[in-house]
Design a protein around this motif. Structure first.
Motif, short mmCIF file in Angstrom:
data_model
loop_
_atom_site.label_atom_id
_atom_site.label_comp_id
_atom_site.label_asym_id
_atom_site.label_seq_id
_atom_site.Cartn_x
_atom_site.Cartn_y
_atom_site.Cartn_z
N THR A 116 11.24 42.47 42.27
CA THR A 116 12.24 43.11 41.42
C THR A 116 11.60 44.28 40.66
OG1 THR A 116 13.90 42.76 39.69
CG2 THR A 116 11.86 41.50 39.50
N TRP A 117 12.33 45.38 40.57
CA TRP A 117 11.86 46.57 39.85
C TRP A 117 12.34 46.55 38.40
CZ3 TRP A 117 8.59 50.36 41.39
CH2 TRP A 117 8.37 50.55 42.76
N SER A 118 11.50 47.06 37.51
CA SER A 118 11.92 47.23 36.13
C SER A 118 12.91 48.40 36.03
CB SER A 118 10.72 47.50 35.22
OG SER A 118 10.10 48.72 35.58
N PRO A 119 13.81 48.37 35.04
CA PRO A 119 14.80 49.46 34.91
C PRO A 119 14.18 50.84 34.71
CG PRO A 119 15.43 47.56 33.59
CD PRO A 119 14.05 47.30 34.08
N ASP A 120 12.94 50.91 34.20
CA ASP A 120 12.30 52.22 33.97
C ASP A 120 11.44 52.66 35.15
OD1 ASP A 120 10.10 50.57 33.79
OD2 ASP A 120 9.61 51.06 31.71
N LEU A 139 8.71 51.69 36.30
CA LEU A 139 7.26 51.70 36.10
C LEU A 139 6.58 50.41 36.51
CD1 LEU A 139 7.08 53.52 32.62
CD2 LEU A 139 6.73 54.49 34.92
N THR A 140 7.35 49.36 36.75
CA THR A 140 6.75 48.06 37.03
C THR A 140 7.49 47.39 38.19
OG1 THR A 140 6.25 47.80 34.67
CG2 THR A 140 6.07 45.84 36.06
N LEU A 141 6.71 46.85 39.11
CA LEU A 141 7.25 46.00 40.16
C LEU A 141 6.75 44.59 39.91
CD1 LEU A 141 8.75 45.80 42.96
CD2 LEU A 141 6.45 45.89 43.98
N CYS A 142 7.66 43.66 39.74
CA CYS A 142 7.27 42.26 39.56
C CYS A 142 7.57 41.48 40.84
CB CYS A 142 8.01 41.65 38.38
SG CYS A 142 7.45 42.29 36.78
N PHE A 143 6.74 40.49 41.10
CA PHE A 143 6.88 39.75 42.35
C PHE A 143 6.32 38.34 42.21
CE2 PHE A 143 2.83 41.96 42.49
CZ PHE A 143 1.95 41.04 43.03
N LEU A 144 6.69 37.50 43.16
CA LEU A 144 6.14 36.16 43.25
C LEU A 144 5.08 36.11 44.34
CD1 LEU A 144 9.35 33.91 42.99
CD2 LEU A 144 7.82 34.62 41.15
N LYS A 145 4.03 35.36 44.07
CA LYS A 145 3.00 35.10 45.07
C LYS A 145 3.07 33.62 45.44
CE LYS A 145 -1.11 36.81 44.34
NZ LYS A 145 -1.33 37.80 45.42
N TYR A 146 3.10 33.35 46.75
CA TYR A 146 3.17 31.97 47.25
C TYR A 146 1.82 31.62 47.87
CZ TYR A 146 8.21 32.75 46.84
OH TYR A 146 9.46 33.05 46.37
N ASN A 147 1.13 30.70 47.23
CA ASN A 147 -0.13 30.21 47.78
C ASN A 147 0.16 28.89 48.49
OD1 ASN A 147 -2.64 29.08 48.31
ND2 ASN A 147 -3.57 29.88 46.45
N GLU A 148 0.24 28.96 49.82
CA GLU A 148 0.59 27.77 50.60
C GLU A 148 -0.63 27.19 51.31
OE1 GLU A 148 3.72 28.80 53.32
OE2 GLU A 148 2.53 30.32 54.36
N THR A 149 -1.81 27.50 50.80
CA THR A 149 -3.05 27.02 51.42
C THR A 149 -3.07 25.50 51.56
OG1 THR A 149 -4.25 28.91 50.50
CG2 THR A 149 -5.56 27.03 51.27
N ASP A 150 -2.63 24.79 50.51
CA ASP A 150 -2.70 23.34 50.50
C ASP A 150 -1.43 22.66 51.03
OD1 ASP A 150 -5.24 23.50 49.40
OD2 ASP A 150 -4.47 23.51 47.34
N ILE A 186 13.57 35.61 40.09
CA ILE A 186 13.14 36.52 39.04
C ILE A 186 14.03 37.75 39.11
CG2 ILE A 186 10.72 35.75 38.93
CD1 ILE A 186 9.99 38.23 40.62
N ALA A 187 14.34 38.32 37.97
CA ALA A 187 15.17 39.53 37.91
C ALA A 187 15.00 40.15 36.53
CB ALA A 187 16.64 39.19 38.16
N PHE A 188 15.15 41.45 36.46
CA PHE A 188 15.07 42.11 35.16
C PHE A 188 16.41 42.07 34.44
CE2 PHE A 188 11.00 43.88 36.37
CZ PHE A 188 10.36 44.02 35.15
N GLY A 189 16.31 41.92 33.13
CA GLY A 189 17.47 42.11 32.27
C GLY A 189 17.69 43.59 32.06
N PRO A 190 18.38 43.98 30.99
CA PRO A 190 18.72 45.39 30.81
C PRO A 190 17.56 46.30 30.42
CG PRO A 190 19.50 44.07 28.96
CD PRO A 190 19.00 43.11 29.98
N THR A 191 16.44 45.75 29.97
CA THR A 191 15.31 46.58 29.56
C THR A 191 14.04 46.17 30.29
OG1 THR A 191 14.77 45.12 27.69
CG2 THR A 191 16.31 46.92 27.26
N ALA A 192 13.07 47.07 30.29
CA ALA A 192 11.83 46.86 31.06
C ALA A 192 10.95 45.77 30.49
CB ALA A 192 11.05 48.17 31.14
N ASP A 193 11.22 45.32 29.26
CA ASP A 193 10.41 44.25 28.67
C ASP A 193 11.10 42.90 28.78
OD1 ASP A 193 12.44 44.68 26.89
OD2 ASP A 193 11.18 44.75 25.10
#
Length: 733
Positions: A207-211, A213-224, A292-299
């Motif tokens: 998901t991208w921030s509204p400004d 400047l930031t890309l947020c993401f999930l990391k899946y560690n399926e090693t175990d 995960i998703a951004f609300g109306p502001t980047a914070d």
């Protein structure tokens, strides 16, 4: 050969003791292809996306060569956005689909897509600039991409490839790697693992921030996570010549009930500094992060979490730069939370809307971004199952519910004073599609058991039809002779259950007919709905069977009390109700009580075996397609949602296993399964067969090489139902 044996063998042949029989085939079942093939499907409304400013809608031509903009009310073309005859830099023969950028200046198009699992696919993606007509590859480094996502300003695209995330900066044509640790069956960035995709209905975890400047993401560690493998064969449908002499092996991570899940973590990537941060969530109860998703502001990164038991959801508001977080909402229930609670949250500019079953029915609630409840949007002894959005101009919320009865679905709106307006017919099944950004219009799909799907552009304020898109009248006329369902109610164990019955063509009430019971029975599901459907059940009626379907306890549309009774004890109350339904059918004057069969697919296949394995089962035969046979063999999220883990509920898993009840099965059983089913593994069928044979019994088994859970492709679907009907004809003659 011994002379005596030859003499006896010749004598038997002469006496006619051996009778050659013709091999059964789909050809022996006239019209079956019509009823289970593509011809049974009605036309749908043209697929479109609204222009970001709401000035029209955008659609692709049937030949995949043009993308054009149309006036909403009239449907007249107003502008050509892309024509493959006039693109610059790259020329393509056709495209499969498209995605508009947030400001409409660019279009992502793709071709040569390849399905990965149920929802995910990768493809060759291209970016088209509407003004310059430049068509260029999304990536020149990675030949295939997955889950591309425009930034809010339309100047960047984040995408995944081979477990890593990349950002394409469209202004400069440059590509940046966000992650580098992606590795098959170990680390996945930005896209979900198999279990999340299947059970949390998602295909992207970015998901991208509204400004911008930031890309947020999930990391899946399926090693175990334990690895599951199944064989691949040459086959004959989509032939795989590389396996003509030796089978191949498909291996992937699949956690069965009680086993280790992927370790999922939240991360933020700063576009300017190119630095990645891990966002801690200090809560030991968190097992899953379904959204995960951004609300109306980047914070305000909204992180939706679940405990492993899936009866507690907590929503956090996270600042992705400082990585600080605070809890906004905790939602709990004594059984499992309905998936809509964490999958269908709508984050709006001034508040967010969540589903909750806290009153015993699924309803909508509005919360501020500080975590305060603003209002309960809907209320009553009915369930809301879809939320379409909010119109700030009229302070109205739009949703779908079953307030006119469990078998119906109506679209409604409610204003700030709680006044409800029903926008679609009170009887039948309606759903909204392609809701306009301004909430002025949406496309309504409406049908009932005698009316084929009708698609119309509708005013959201009044429900008034503006333009008919597709009425399927010619299609409906072609099916005028198809037997149609009629609804009834019955009681089981003191509970009123909804059902439908389809009588044979040329029904004669003085005759005695065989019965096929059809059901799915899974928690929250519904088969008994007043909507159009043409399929195998109609064909069975054409073939001389009475078809009966009953939604037993645990199914949806009846509130949580009706549903929750199956918690930690799957297959018990469903079986009581299916047997009661069979006994109801047996009581009908025109039914032969000695010729009743039951069948189902997936959970329905599981329940077919469970019902047939009850000491009071009245069935002459049972058919199970792609069945779960023990919930210990199924994935963590689904199995544990309703059963908890085997360690927490060992007795429940034992009593819910089909193999516990093998000794009680009295009727013949046919199991059909795909050997490449990544969802309900063939392993279920093999284990059941082994247990049955060890007990001196057996099941008849039909395998579909290289087929997945849908068993669809070439003539496979026709074979499923032809084989089923052939089996039931023989078992119940």
């Amino acid at each position: 050969m011994n002379k005596f044996i030859v003499t006896i063998f010749s004598t038997l042949l002469a006496a006619g003791s051996f009778t050659a029989t013709k091999a059964a085939s789909v050809a022996d079942f006239p019209e079956i292809s019509r009823y289970v093939g593509g011809e049974r499907l009605p036309a749908s409304a043209p697929s479109w996306q609204y222009a970001p400013d709401g000035s029209g809608y955008v659609s692709i031509s049937t030949d995949g060569r043009r993308i054009a903009k149309f006036d909403i009310k009239s449907g007249k073309e107003t502008e050509t956005l892309m024509d493959l005859d006039h693109t610059r830099e790259i020329s393509l023969k056709s495209i499969e689909g498209f995605k508009l950028s947030p400001n409409g200046s660019k279009i992502l198009v793709w071709r040569n897509s390849s399905m990965i699992y149920r929802r995910s696919f990768d493809a060759e993606y291209y970016v088209y600039d509407v003004r310059s007509r430049m068509l260029s590859p999304l990536s020149t480094t990675h030949s295939r991409q997955q889950a591309p996502l425009f930034s809010p300003d339309s100047r960047m695209v984040a995408f995944a490839s081979k477990g890593n995330i990349y950002i394409k900066k469209l202004d400069y044509g440059s590509e940046v790697a966000v992650t580098t640790d992606g590795e098959k069956n170990r680390i996945i960035n930005g896209i979900p693992d198999w279990t999340y995709e299947e059970e949390f209905t998602t295909s992207s975890s970015m998901t991208w921030s509204p400004d911008n400047l930031t890309l947020c993401f999930l990391k899946y560690n399926e090693t175990d996570v334990p690895e599951f493998s199944f064989m691949l064969y040459e086959g004959s449908c989509d032939r795989r010549p590389e396996y003509s002499l030796y089978p191949g092996l498909f291996s992937y991570k699949y956690p069965v009930a009680g086993q280790q899940n992927s370790k999922v973590t939240v991360h933020s990537y700063d576009v300017e500094t190119r630095k990645t941060k891990t966002i801690p969530l200090a809560d030991s109860k968190i097992e899953y992060i379904p959204r995960i998703a951004f609300g109306p502001t980047a914070d305000q990164l909204m992180v939706v979490t679940l405990n492993r038991d899936q009866n507690r959801m907590e929503i956090f508001s996270v600042n992705p730069r400082s990585t600080t977080s605070r809890s906004l909402l905790v939602e709990q229930w004594q059984a499992w939370l309905d998936p809509s609670a964490y999958e269908d949250i709508r984050f709006l500019p001034d508040f967010f809307v969540v589903f909750s079953c806290r009153t015993g029915y699924n309803h909508l609630y509005a919360y501020s971004y500080s975590g305060a409840q603003l209002r309960q949007i809907t209320s009553g002894d009915f369930d809301v199952d879809a939320y379409y959005g909010y119109d700030p101009a009229s302070s109205s919320h739009f949703y779908r519910c079953d307030q006119t009865g469990a078998i119906n679905r109506t679209i409604c709106k409610t204003d700030a004073k709680g006044r409800v307006t029903v926008l679609t017919p009170e009887k039948g099944y309606a759903s909204a599609m392609s809701v306009s950004p301004s909430m002025d219009y949406f496309v309504v799909n409406y049908s009932n058991t005698t009316t084929a799907p009708r698609y119309a552009l509708v005013s959201a304020s009044s429900g008034k039809e503006i333009r008919l898109l597709e009425d399927n009248s010619r299609y409906q006329n072609r099916w005028a002779d198809a037997p149609k369902p009629e609804f009834f109610t019955m009681t089981s164990d003191g509970n009123t259950l909804n059902g439908f019955i389809i009588r044979p063509t040329d029904f004669d009430p003085s005759k005695k007919y065989p019965v096929i019971m059809t059901q799915y029975s899974g928690p929250g599901s519904q088969q008994v709905l007043d909507r159009w459907s043409i399929g195998a059940e109609n064909y069975f009626a054409r073939a001389g069977y009475v078809v009966v379907c009953v939604d037993g306890r645990g199914t949806g549309g009846r509130g949580r009390k009706f549903m929750d009774v199956v918690y930690k004890n799957l297959g018990h109350y469903e079986t009581i109700d299916q047997i009661a339904a069979a006994n109801y059918a047996a009581s009908l004057d025109y039914v032969d009580p000695q010729r009743i069969a039951i069948y189902g697919w997936s959970y329905g296949g599981y329940e077919s075996i469970m019902a047939a394995s009850h000491p009071a089962a009245p069935y002459a035969a049972a058919v199970a397609v792609a069945p779960v046979t023990d919930w210990r063999y199924y994935d963590t999220v689904y199995a544990e949602r309703y059963m908890l883990t085997p360690g927490q509920n060992s007795e429940g898993y034992d009593s819910s296993s089909t193999m516990t009840h093998i000794a009680d099965r009295r009727c013949p059983l046919l199991i059909m399964t795909g050997t490449a089913d990544d969802n309900v593994h063939q392993f279920n069928t093999v284990q059941y067969s082994a247990a049955a044979e060890a007990a001196g019994q057996w099941a008849d088994v039909v395998l579909f090489p290289n087929m997945n859970h849908s068993i669809n492709g070439c003539n496979s679907r026709q074979v499923v139902y032809a084989r089923m009907l052939d089996y039931l004809n023989r078992m119940m003659k």
